[in-house]
Write a protein that holds these residues in place. Structure first.
Motif, PDB file in Angstrom:
ATOM      1  N   VAL A  67       0.839  -1.206   0.000  1.00  0.00           N
ATOM      2  CA  VAL A  67       0.000   0.000   0.000  1.00  0.00           C
ATOM      3  C   VAL A  67       0.872   1.253   0.000  1.00  0.00           C
ATOM      4  O   VAL A  67       1.769   1.418   0.826  1.00  0.00           O
ATOM      5  CB  VAL A  67      -0.941   0.021   1.233  1.00  0.00           C
ATOM      6  CG1 VAL A  67      -1.632   1.389   1.345  1.00  0.00           C
ATOM      7  CG2 VAL A  67      -1.989  -1.066   1.110  1.00  0.00           C
ATOM      8  N   GLY A  68       0.611   2.140  -0.942  1.00  0.00           N
ATOM      9  CA  GLY A  68       1.326   3.405  -1.002  1.00  0.00           C
ATOM     10  C   GLY A  68       2.703   3.317  -1.627  1.00  0.00           C
ATOM     11  O   GLY A  68       3.409   4.328  -1.690  1.00  0.00           O
ATOM     12  N   ARG A  69       3.084   2.134  -2.107  1.00  0.00           N
ATOM     13  CA  ARG A  69       4.415   1.987  -2.701  1.00  0.00           C
ATOM     14  C   ARG A  69       4.336   2.050  -4.220  1.00  0.00           C
ATOM     15  O   ARG A  69       3.259   2.148  -4.801  1.00  0.00           O
ATOM     16  CB  ARG A  69       5.058   0.675  -2.237  1.00  0.00           C
ATOM     17  CG  ARG A  69       5.280   0.637  -0.729  1.00  0.00           C
ATOM     18  CD  ARG A  69       5.929  -0.658  -0.270  1.00  0.00           C
ATOM     19  NE  ARG A  69       6.008  -0.710   1.186  1.00  0.00           N
ATOM     20  CZ  ARG A  69       6.998  -0.227   1.903  1.00  0.00           C
ATOM     21  NH1 ARG A  69       8.016   0.365   1.300  1.00  0.00           N
ATOM     22  NH2 ARG A  69       6.989  -0.314   3.213  1.00  0.00           N
ATOM     23  N   ALA A  70       5.501   1.965  -4.864  1.00  0.00           N
ATOM     24  CA  ALA A  70       5.576   2.099  -6.320  1.00  0.00           C
ATOM     25  C   ALA A  70       4.816   0.959  -7.001  1.00  0.00           C
ATOM     26  O   ALA A  70       4.662  -0.128  -6.452  1.00  0.00           O
ATOM     27  CB  ALA A  70       7.033   2.084  -6.764  1.00  0.00           C
ATOM     28  N   ALA A  71       4.370   1.223  -8.242  1.00  0.00           N
ATOM     29  CA  ALA A  71       3.597   0.233  -8.995  1.00  0.00           C
ATOM     30  C   ALA A  71       4.386  -1.058  -9.187  1.00  0.00           C
ATOM     31  O   ALA A  71       3.826  -2.157  -9.145  1.00  0.00           O
ATOM     32  CB  ALA A  71       3.192   0.819 -10.343  1.00  0.00           C
ATOM     33  N   SER A  72       5.696  -0.948  -9.414  1.00  0.00           N
ATOM     34  CA  SER A  72       6.518  -2.148  -9.630  1.00  0.00           C
ATOM     35  C   SER A  72       6.538  -3.043  -8.393  1.00  0.00           C
ATOM     36  O   SER A  72       6.532  -4.275  -8.496  1.00  0.00           O
ATOM     37  CB  SER A  72       7.951  -1.741 -10.000  1.00  0.00           C
ATOM     38  OG  SER A  72       8.538  -0.959  -8.958  1.00  0.00           O
ATOM     39  N   GLU A 196      -0.917  -7.790 -16.496  1.00  0.00           N
ATOM     40  CA  GLU A 196      -1.601  -6.652 -17.120  1.00  0.00           C
ATOM     41  C   GLU A 196      -1.182  -5.332 -16.486  1.00  0.00           C
ATOM     42  O   GLU A 196      -0.955  -4.332 -17.184  1.00  0.00           O
ATOM     43  CB  GLU A 196      -3.111  -6.828 -17.000  1.00  0.00           C
ATOM     44  CG  GLU A 196      -3.683  -7.940 -17.869  1.00  0.00           C
ATOM     45  CD  GLU A 196      -5.182  -8.095 -17.681  1.00  0.00           C
ATOM     46  OE1 GLU A 196      -5.779  -7.222 -17.011  1.00  0.00           O
ATOM     47  OE2 GLU A 196      -5.749  -9.070 -18.199  1.00  0.00           O
ATOM     48  N   ALA A 197      -1.074  -5.324 -15.146  1.00  0.00           N
ATOM     49  CA  ALA A 197      -0.660  -4.110 -14.449  1.00  0.00           C
ATOM     50  C   ALA A 197       0.764  -3.722 -14.837  1.00  0.00           C
ATOM     51  O   ALA A 197       1.080  -2.538 -15.007  1.00  0.00           O
ATOM     52  CB  ALA A 197      -0.770  -4.313 -12.939  1.00  0.00           C
ATOM     53  N   ASP A 198       1.627  -4.738 -14.991  1.00  0.00           N
ATOM     54  CA  ASP A 198       3.015  -4.481 -15.368  1.00  0.00           C
ATOM     55  C   ASP A 198       3.092  -3.919 -16.780  1.00  0.00           C
ATOM     56  O   ASP A 198       3.832  -2.958 -17.045  1.00  0.00           O
ATOM     57  CB  ASP A 198       3.805  -5.787 -15.265  1.00  0.00           C
ATOM     58  CG  ASP A 198       5.305  -5.550 -15.359  1.00  0.00           C
ATOM     59  OD1 ASP A 198       5.772  -4.486 -14.904  1.00  0.00           O
ATOM     60  OD2 ASP A 198       6.019  -6.425 -15.887  1.00  0.00           O
ATOM     61  N   GLU A 199       2.320  -4.502 -17.701  1.00  0.00           N
ATOM     62  CA  GLU A 199       2.308  -4.014 -19.082  1.00  0.00           C
ATOM     63  C   GLU A 199       1.773  -2.588 -19.152  1.00  0.00           C
ATOM     64  O   GLU A 199       2.275  -1.758 -19.919  1.00  0.00           O
ATOM     65  CB  GLU A 199       1.462  -4.957 -19.943  1.00  0.00           C
ATOM     66  CG  GLU A 199       2.094  -6.323 -20.148  1.00  0.00           C
ATOM     67  CD  GLU A 199       1.162  -7.290 -20.853  1.00  0.00           C
ATOM     68  OE1 GLU A 199      -0.024  -6.923 -21.067  1.00  0.00           O
ATOM     69  OE2 GLU A 199       1.609  -8.399 -21.186  1.00  0.00           O
ATOM     70  N   LYS A 200       0.733  -2.294 -18.352  1.00  0.00           N
ATOM     71  CA  LYS A 200       0.158  -0.948 -18.335  1.00  0.00           C
ATOM     72  C   LYS A 200       1.177   0.065 -17.814  1.00  0.00           C
ATOM     73  O   LYS A 200       1.320   1.167 -18.353  1.00  0.00           O
ATOM     74  CB  LYS A 200      -1.087  -0.931 -17.454  1.00  0.00           C
ATOM     75  CG  LYS A 200      -1.779   0.425 -17.395  1.00  0.00           C
ATOM     76  CD  LYS A 200      -3.019   0.371 -16.520  1.00  0.00           C
ATOM     77  CE  LYS A 200      -3.688   1.736 -16.443  1.00  0.00           C
ATOM     78  NZ  LYS A 200      -4.903   1.695 -15.562  1.00  0.00           N
ATOM     79  N   ALA A 201       1.909  -0.325 -16.754  1.00  0.00           N
ATOM     80  CA  ALA A 201       2.914   0.566 -16.198  1.00  0.00           C
ATOM     81  C   ALA A 201       4.026   0.849 -17.201  1.00  0.00           C
ATOM     82  O   ALA A 201       4.494   1.991 -17.331  1.00  0.00           O
ATOM     83  CB  ALA A 201       3.492  -0.030 -14.919  1.00  0.00           C
ATOM     84  N   HIS A 202       4.433  -0.191 -17.955  1.00  0.00           N
ATOM     85  CA  HIS A 202       5.485  -0.006 -18.947  1.00  0.00           C
ATOM     86  C   HIS A 202       5.021   0.886 -20.097  1.00  0.00           C
ATOM     87  O   HIS A 202       5.782   1.713 -20.593  1.00  0.00           O
ATOM     88  CB  HIS A 202       5.929  -1.367 -19.491  1.00  0.00           C
ATOM     89  CG  HIS A 202       6.895  -2.088 -18.603  1.00  0.00           C
ATOM     90  ND1 HIS A 202       8.130  -1.576 -18.267  1.00  0.00           N
ATOM     91  CD2 HIS A 202       6.803  -3.284 -17.967  1.00  0.00           C
ATOM     92  CE1 HIS A 202       8.770  -2.418 -17.455  1.00  0.00           C
ATOM     93  NE2 HIS A 202       7.973  -3.463 -17.257  1.00  0.00           N
ATOM     94  N   SER A 203       3.730   0.705 -20.509  1.00  0.00           N
ATOM     95  CA  SER A 203       3.226   1.512 -21.617  1.00  0.00           C
ATOM     96  C   SER A 203       3.102   2.982 -21.227  1.00  0.00           C
ATOM     97  O   SER A 203       3.256   3.876 -22.072  1.00  0.00           O
ATOM     98  CB  SER A 203       1.854   0.966 -22.057  1.00  0.00           C
ATOM     99  OG  SER A 203       0.889   1.126 -21.028  1.00  0.00           O
TER     100      SER A 203
END
Length: 206
Positions: A67-72, A196-203
């Motif tokens: 919670v509250g940390r970076a998306a990665s 999906e979350a990882d791909e969204k973050a990269h895009s």
């Protein structure tokens, strides 16, 4: 970011942490009681549900950390949750096979009572998590886990009735395999959400 936006963000993260702490504590309690009842009642399904609660508690702990940390970091936490659930599924299959070659019929009424209590607690957990659904990959993982638990507990009630009717451990063992399949599929869904979350973050960064 303005002071008002920062305050709203901090308040949201504090609410996330409170919700996760509650579901974490509830699942730890379910695990401890479930293992005791499962061993006493000789029920693979109840023990499996208890192990599922242990995996849930671990996931909620990981989610609490994220919670509250970076998306990665959130994505890595969700991946850990997914693999943990898949590992649980494999362990449960091994336990079902062990009991298949030797084991008495479980205590049906104990199975049904434990499942009913767990179902009520799952409703509490779902309400705590409901307002966060769709906003964060780890809360999605938590919602998947709790929904799986609800399905499992309904099945345990049916299995307990069949055990009492047939006087056999076969319904309990079959349900143990069903629980393992549900857990494995839940792990797969969480890994897909994390991907999906990882791909969204990269895009978004490219």
């Amino acid at each position: 970011m303005s002071n008002d936006e920062t305050h709203d963000l901090d308040a949201s993260q504090a609410a996330d942490r409170r919700a996760l702490w509650w579901v974490l504590l509830i699942n730890v309690g379910q695990c401890l009681v479930g293992v005791a009842v499962g061993l006493w009642a000789a029920s693979t399904a109840v023990i499996g549900a208890a192990l599922d609660n242990l995996a849930d508690a671990s996931v909620y702990g990981v989610s609490l950390y994220a919670v509250g940390r970076a998306a990665s970091i959130k994505v890595r936490a969700a991946r850990l949750s997914g693999w943990l659930l898949i590992g649980l599924a494999a362990m449960l299959v091994v336990e079902v096979l062990r009991r298949f070659f030797g084991g008495e019929a479980p205590v049906g009424p104990a199975m049904m009572a434990m499942a009913a209590i767990n179902a009520a607690l799952n409703i509490v957990c779902l309400r705590l998590l409901k307002r966060h659904r769709g906003e964060d990959v780890n809360f999605k993982a938590s919602a998947i886990f709790t929904n799986n638990d609800s399905i499992v507990n309904l099945a345990i009630v049916l299995s307990g009735a069949l055990v009492m009717w047939w006087g056999s451990n076969l319904p309990d063992l079959v349900l143990g395999l069903v629980v393992a399949a549900i857990a494995g599929n839940g792990g797969r869904e969480i890994l897909a959400e994390a991907r999906e979350a990882d791909e969204k973050a990269h895009s978004e960064t490219t």
